[in-house]
Design a protein around this motif. Structure first.
Motif, short mmCIF file in Angstrom:
data_model
loop_
_atom_site.label_atom_id
_atom_site.label_comp_id
_atom_site.label_asym_id
_atom_site.label_seq_id
_atom_site.Cartn_x
_atom_site.Cartn_y
_atom_site.Cartn_z
N LEU A 1 -1.12 -6.37 7.70
CA LEU A 1 -0.66 -5.01 7.56
C LEU A 1 -0.86 -4.38 6.19
O LEU A 1 -0.60 -5.01 5.14
N VAL B 1 4.20 1.27 6.49
CA VAL B 1 2.92 0.78 6.78
C VAL B 1 2.05 1.96 7.01
O VAL B 1 1.93 2.93 7.43
N ARG C 1 -2.74 -0.86 10.39
CA ARG C 1 -2.47 -2.13 11.10
C ARG C 1 -3.57 -2.39 12.12
O ARG C 1 -4.55 -1.49 12.30
#
Length: 293
Positions: A134, A122, A125
């Motif tokens: 995301l 990731v 976010r």
């Protein structure tokens, strides 16, 4: 010349006799010479002891300084070795972490043979309990593409549902998490003959990040604590992937609905996998079936 030698010899003999006599006289108790020697000795002895003590003290300090230098050198070596060991420990901990993550990934791959696993991390976010999107580090370079009929599921290391792949570019992709208001999927109550319900991202969950459960059949038994898993409607979302647990059931209203707390820890989410079907030609999009409900 002979008289001169005799004169010098006489002087030497006389001086020698005087010295010998003085020595003998000084050895005689009570003689003036002995008293003078005792007086001088009484004065010089403390000075000699002081000089000896000073010399010994200086020697001891020099020895102590050399010992301190040796100890400091040993301490420097120990500090260097400790830093090396701490670095090695950090490297071993990192390797252990990667090994555990790899072990988790292998377990996921073994249980999902019909899907290709593509790993990503990731990158970005949102700042709310639910995230509209995301940004993840996989894309076209990893063999991914997005079409209307194919929006694969994304899971974490615990095989928990994270969301679905929305679109991708060369290096990154956008994932819609299951907490986003536009997300919907079919879920099953995880017990024998458990009813199928719809789980949606909930924009009205008062900031607590809960999912909305609706389309609950009239005869379905739904209780707080029940686990929800993916129902597997269509092949985009495999069956049996953990979603979360029911937290609240609103039994006093129609149509029936409830709330679910997702398993995925979005605040600490780092590693994710997109499940890319090995045969996407026959896939039917699950969201098409769920969005009409």
């Amino acid at each position: 010349m002979r008289d001169g030698r005799f004169h010098k010899s006489s002087i030497i003999i006389v001086v020698s006799l005087i010295l010998i006599g003085s020595i003998i006289w000084s050895m005689t108790p009570g003689s003036p010479v002995a008293r003078v020697g005792e007086f001088l000795s009484s004065i010089l002895s403390p000075l000699q002891r002081l000089a000896r003590d000073v010399r010994v003290g200086i020697e001891d300090k020099i020895k102590a300084w050399h010992a301190a230098q040796e100890i400091e050198s040993e301490n420097a070596e120990l500090r260097t070795r400790l830093a090396e060991l701490q670095g090695e420990l950090r490297r071993l901990e990192a390797k252990m972490y990667l090994y555990e993550r790899l072990e988790d990934a292998i377990k996921i791959r073994d249980e999902l043979d019909d899907y290709e696993l593509v790993h990503g991390t990731v990158l970005q976010r949102g700042n709310t309990p639910w995230f509209d999107s995301l940004s993840v580090s996989f894309g076209h370079r990893d063999g991914l593409r997005t079409i209307r009929e194919l929006k694969p599921i994304v899971i974490d290391l615990g095989m928990h549902v994270v969301g679905r792949l929305e679109n991708a570019d060369y290096q990154t992709s956008v994932v819609m998490p299951l907490t986003a208001p536009g997300f919907a999927m079919a879920a099953r109550i995880n017990r024998p003959n458990g009813a199928v319900v719809i789980v949606r991202g909930n924009a009205n969950a008062e900031g607590n990040g809960l999912l909305l459960i609706d389309s609950v059949p009239e005869n379905a038994v739904l209780r707080p604590g029940d686990e929800l898993v993916s129902a597997g409607v269509g092949q985009t979302f495999p069956a049996g992937l953990p979603i979360g647990r029911v937290s609240v059931v609103e039994s006093d209203r129609e149509p029936r609905r409830a709330h679910c707390e997702p398993y995925t820890d979005f605040d600490n989410l780092e590693n994710v996998f997109v499940l890319w079907p090995t045969d996407p030609f026959y896939i039917t999009i699950e969201t098409t079936a769920t969005e009409g409900n």
